[in-house]
Design a protein around this motif. Structure first.
Motif, short mmCIF file in Angstrom:
data_model
loop_
_atom_site.label_atom_id
_atom_site.label_comp_id
_atom_site.label_asym_id
_atom_site.label_seq_id
_atom_site.Cartn_x
_atom_site.Cartn_y
_atom_site.Cartn_z
N SER A 476 72.42 30.85 62.54
CA SER A 476 73.60 31.12 63.37
C SER A 476 73.24 31.77 64.69
O SER A 476 73.80 31.42 65.74
N TYR A 477 72.31 32.72 64.68
CA TYR A 477 71.91 33.37 65.93
C TYR A 477 71.48 32.33 66.96
O TYR A 477 71.84 32.41 68.14
N THR A 478 70.72 31.36 66.50
CA THR A 478 70.11 30.41 67.43
C THR A 478 71.13 29.43 67.99
O THR A 478 71.15 29.18 69.20
N GLN A 494 67.54 34.25 78.04
CA GLN A 494 68.44 35.13 78.77
C GLN A 494 69.73 35.42 77.99
O GLN A 494 70.64 36.04 78.54
N VAL A 495 69.76 34.96 76.73
CA VAL A 495 70.96 35.14 75.91
C VAL A 495 70.64 36.05 74.74
O VAL A 495 69.68 35.82 74.00
N LYS A 496 71.44 37.10 74.57
CA LYS A 496 71.34 37.98 73.41
C LYS A 496 72.55 37.71 72.51
O LYS A 496 73.66 37.51 73.01
N VAL A 497 72.32 37.73 71.22
CA VAL A 497 73.40 37.44 70.27
C VAL A 497 73.54 38.61 69.31
O VAL A 497 72.55 39.08 68.72
N ARG A 498 74.76 39.07 69.15
CA ARG A 498 75.09 40.12 68.17
C ARG A 498 76.13 39.54 67.22
O ARG A 498 77.19 39.05 67.64
N LEU A 499 75.82 39.60 65.94
CA LEU A 499 76.66 38.96 64.92
C LEU A 499 77.12 39.96 63.87
O LEU A 499 76.57 41.05 63.72
N ALA A 500 78.13 39.53 63.12
CA ALA A 500 78.50 40.11 61.83
C ALA A 500 78.87 41.58 61.88
O ALA A 500 78.49 42.36 61.03
N ASP A 501 79.63 41.95 62.88
CA ASP A 501 80.28 43.26 62.93
C ASP A 501 81.78 42.98 62.95
O ASP A 501 82.26 42.20 63.79
N SER A 502 82.52 43.58 62.04
CA SER A 502 83.95 43.27 61.96
C SER A 502 84.72 43.75 63.17
O SER A 502 85.91 43.41 63.32
N ASN A 503 84.09 44.51 64.07
CA ASN A 503 84.73 44.87 65.34
C ASN A 503 84.64 43.75 66.37
O ASN A 503 85.27 43.82 67.42
#
Length: 736
Positions: A476-478, A494-503
């Motif tokens: 999923s990150y990719t 140049q892309v950062k991914v942050r996943l799976a925080d309910s906020n």
């Protein structure tokens, strides 16, 4: 953004980044052991306490007495939680089993107590000091015995109609010149994921924060709130890395609910990791099925009648295993009757496991198709081609959105050299091995649901994407990073991914093969909105705007993408919502599996020699991660065909092989080289990204392809999975 009509030319169609093979961007963290999984957050120091679950020693009955006094006096113990101390706990919306016996026991190893202590060892030792007396009652554990009182439930939200009638099945079947009428059995199966169920819970007043291992954050918030009686707005979940789920971590299991309860009782943060043996009897599993398949056909193999009756069991209030889902859509047939019966069994809940419905359903249906091919004297591939349909058989006005099924069959047959197949069973030898070929079709739904994302552009041109989508090993990150990079014309690094925080903005998470298609559409919507914001900030208002190479260009003028954030980060949020396309079109993925097996003529042992999967699943977002997903599904299918079975002790109502020593799954020695091919297609009815899921398609059809190959090798038809040697060794041909 709203998607109401099939997509035309799309911003991702150029495929500068999307559709290209890229290694996982989080891969270095995983291979170096620095990706923190649910139980590995160690920043709570000495304040962290540990919990241990004591499971019920009976499968059905009632707790008549529970004495925790000695456990409470044990060294390091902070709290002992039972039904007497928790207060009433609710039930989530998706699972029906209760988190603790209160005091009725509804299945073996249902939690009866949770001990919290300063160390795991102290908690485990104290759990052994709890004294519990039970009033045991008789339970229903045997599906075959309960079959006669099973009923057809009402239509199920997640499994569709439990009964489907089209035409006159009885008359058509009676009149058919060629008939198949057989019963097939699939066993109870465990998810057996590598990472056990694990959670860390911490209360701050009336607010709860949990690190957990879960697939669907939005369901987790909803269900944990219902169980605890806490507004979901007061709960925050974080699950950035999940060590496998296969549907077993869809929403709240006992680790998360009881960690929260234990943390409230101990007034400390609490870590709860389920011991492997309790996972098999106290969390969900894929239930056993009995499936009667009746096929009526003309002499040329064209189907005129399809009957599929299926029985499965569950706790009261639970759902059927939706085995008839693939039967409803895979082949033509003017007359059909599909029925799913549900028996009440006092076993841990039967629920979603990778490709629920399609995986066990095809394990029966695709053997029946092989038997029909033999009876009418047709090649199994040709039989399936003759029965192709371009419309939903129950709704001729509803075409498939795309259906390159026949292409999958033909491409696979050529690549596998299917014409070299022994046309008569038990006729090919290789030394001590009997050699056979088999194939089966694959189908899996292609759901897509509303999903959102937040995208932040910094002055240095770095993009950060935030969404509550999870990554359960699927990549999923990719693919999220690839979608954002494609949309904004920036390099992937140049892309950062942050996943799976309910906020973060909500998605459907990882489940039902909906995750990849849904989340990338949500990222598309957010990036489309960001493109508009960038254009405004940079003063571009022409329609020929191009985002490429980290720049924005139009009519001979260009600017760096990051210049749009020169006055501060540019942050936008949006989601992709959908109209009625899923009702107007049957949206599915298709495939074909081919297998070559060897059966030892002296011992009956089966070895898979090679396999090929050909898949049609819309635009393939990343061939590397998609291939990995299909290979994972094929590996799981080999396990389902040859070894996986939760063995039930029908006297006491428990699965007795409840660990990874007794529950066999494939290891390296069981898996040969596996080939995967993708049919080139896009599906414009899905989203502007035109992608579908693929991870569950890779499993459906694998087990029956192997079963059909075993028959081709030996001439012995086994209709009871798994195909262990004891089921055919006594019937091997004289040549063996």
């Amino acid at each position: 953004m709203r998607f109401d009509a099939p997509a035309g030319e799309s911003l991702v169609d150029r495929q500068a980044v999307v559709g290209r093979p890229h290694p996982r961007i989080e891969g270095p963290l995983k291979v170096t052991g620095t990706a923190p999984y649910a139980a590995e957050h160690d920043d709570l120091g000495d304040d962290l306490a540990y919990a241990y679950v004591l499971g019920a020693a009976i499968a059905k009955g009632r707790i008549s007495r529970i004495d925790t006094a000695e456990a409470e006096r044990a060294p390091g113990v902070l709290a002992v939680v039972t039904h007497k101390t928790t207060g009433p706990l609710g039930v989530g919306k998706f699972y029906v089993q209760k988190m603790i016996a209160a005091p009725d026991v509804e299945h073996y190893h249902q939690p009866v107590a949770v001990v919290v202590a300063e160390s795991f060892e102290q908690a485990r030792a104290a759990a052994g000091l709890i004294s519990v007396d039970y009033d045991r009652t008789g339970g229903s554990f045997d599906l075959e015995a309960a079959k006669g009182v099973a009923r057809i439930p009402v239509e199920e939200e997640f499994g569709g109609p439990t009964e489907t009638r089209v035409g006159d099945f009885s008359a058509a079947f009676a009149a058919a010149p060629v008939k198949i009428d057989q019963t097939y059995v699939t066993p109870d199966q465990a998810h057996a994921m590598m990472e056990p169920h694990a959670s860390i819970a911490r209360w701050d007043g009336d607010r709860l924060f949990c690190w957990t291992s879960i697939q669907q954050m939005n369901w987790g918030l909803r269900d944990l709130g219902l169980i605890l009686g806490v507004p979901k707005e007061n709960i925050r979940l974080s699950s950035p890395y999940v060590g496998g789920g296969f549907g077993g971590k869809g929403t709240v299991q006992i680790d998360l609910a009881l960690a929260a309860v234990a943390a409230r009782a101990a007034r400390r943060p609490v870590k709860l990791v389920l011991q492997r043996p309790i996972m098999f009897n106290a969390t969900i599993h894929r239930p056993r099925t009995l499936q009667r398949i009746r096929l009526g056909a003309q002499a040329d193999g064209r189907l005129t009648a399809i009957g599929h009756d299926s029985w499965s069991g569950n706790l009261a209030g639970g759902r059927t295993e939706p085995t008839t889902l693939p039967t409803a859509l895979l082949y033509r047939g003017e007359n059909r009757r599909l029925r799913r019966y549900l028996a009440v069994l006092d076993l841990t809940e039967g629920q979603a496991m990778r490709a629920p419905g399609e995986a066990p359903g095809l394990m029966a249906f695709e053997i029946a198709m092989d038997e029909l091919a033999e009876k009418v004297g047709l090649d199994p591939v040709e039989l399936r081609i003759r029965n192709d349909t371009q419309v939903d058989p129950a709704r001729p006005d509803r075409p498939f959105s795309s259906r390159p099924f026949v292409e999958c069959l033909r491409v696979g047959a050529e690549a596998f050299a299917w014409t070299d197949r022994p046309t008569s069973p038990a006729t090919r030898q290789d030394g001590r091995w009997l050699v056979g070929y088999g194939m089966a079709s694959a189908i899996r739904g292609a759901p897509i649901n509303k999903a959102g994302a937040r995208v932040r552009l910094q002055h240095d041109g770095v993009l950060t994407v935030e969404t509550d989508m999870t990554d359960i090993g699927t990549g999923s990150y990719t693919i999220v990073a690839q979608t954002a990079a494609e949309m904004m014309g920036t390099p992937l690094d140049q892309v950062k991914v942050r996943l799976a925080d309910s906020n973060f903005p909500e998605t459907p998470g990882s489940g039902g093969q909906a995750g990849a298609a849904s989340v990338t559409a949500g990222v598309y919507a957010a990036c489309h909105k960001l493109r508009e914001a960038v254009a405004r900030e940079l003063g571009f208002n022409t329609p020929d705007l191009v985002f490429a190479d980290g720049e924005v260009r139009s009519s001979g003028r260009s600017a760096k993408l990051g210049d749009a954030a020169r006055n501060g980060d540019l942050v936008v949020e949006d989601s992709m919502a959908y109209g009625d396309l899923k009702d107007r079109y049957a949206q599915q993925t298709f495939g074909a599996h081919f297998a070559e097996v060897g059966v030892d003529r002296y011992t009956g042992v089966i070895r898979v020699r090679r396999m090929l999967a050909v898949c049609a699943a819309g635009r393939i977002l990343n061939p590397v991660t998609a291939r990995s997903q299909v290979i994972g599904g094929m590996t799981m299918g080999i396990g389902a065909a040859l070894m996986e079975e939760m063995v039930l002790d029908k006297r006491f109502g428990l699965f007795i092989n409840h660990d990874l020593a007794g529950y066999e799954v494939p290891v390296h020695a069981d898996i040969p080289h596996l080939d995967v091919m993708f049919v080139d297609e896009v599906d414009a009815t899905m989203s502007p990204v035109k992608a579908k899921g693929v991870g569950e398609l890779g499993l459906t059809g694998v087990a029956p392809a192997i079963a059909n190959a075993v028959y081709n090798a030996t001439g012995v038809r086994v209709r009871d999975y798994p195909l262990t040697l004891d089921k055919h060794i006594h019937r091997l041909p004289a040549i063996a």
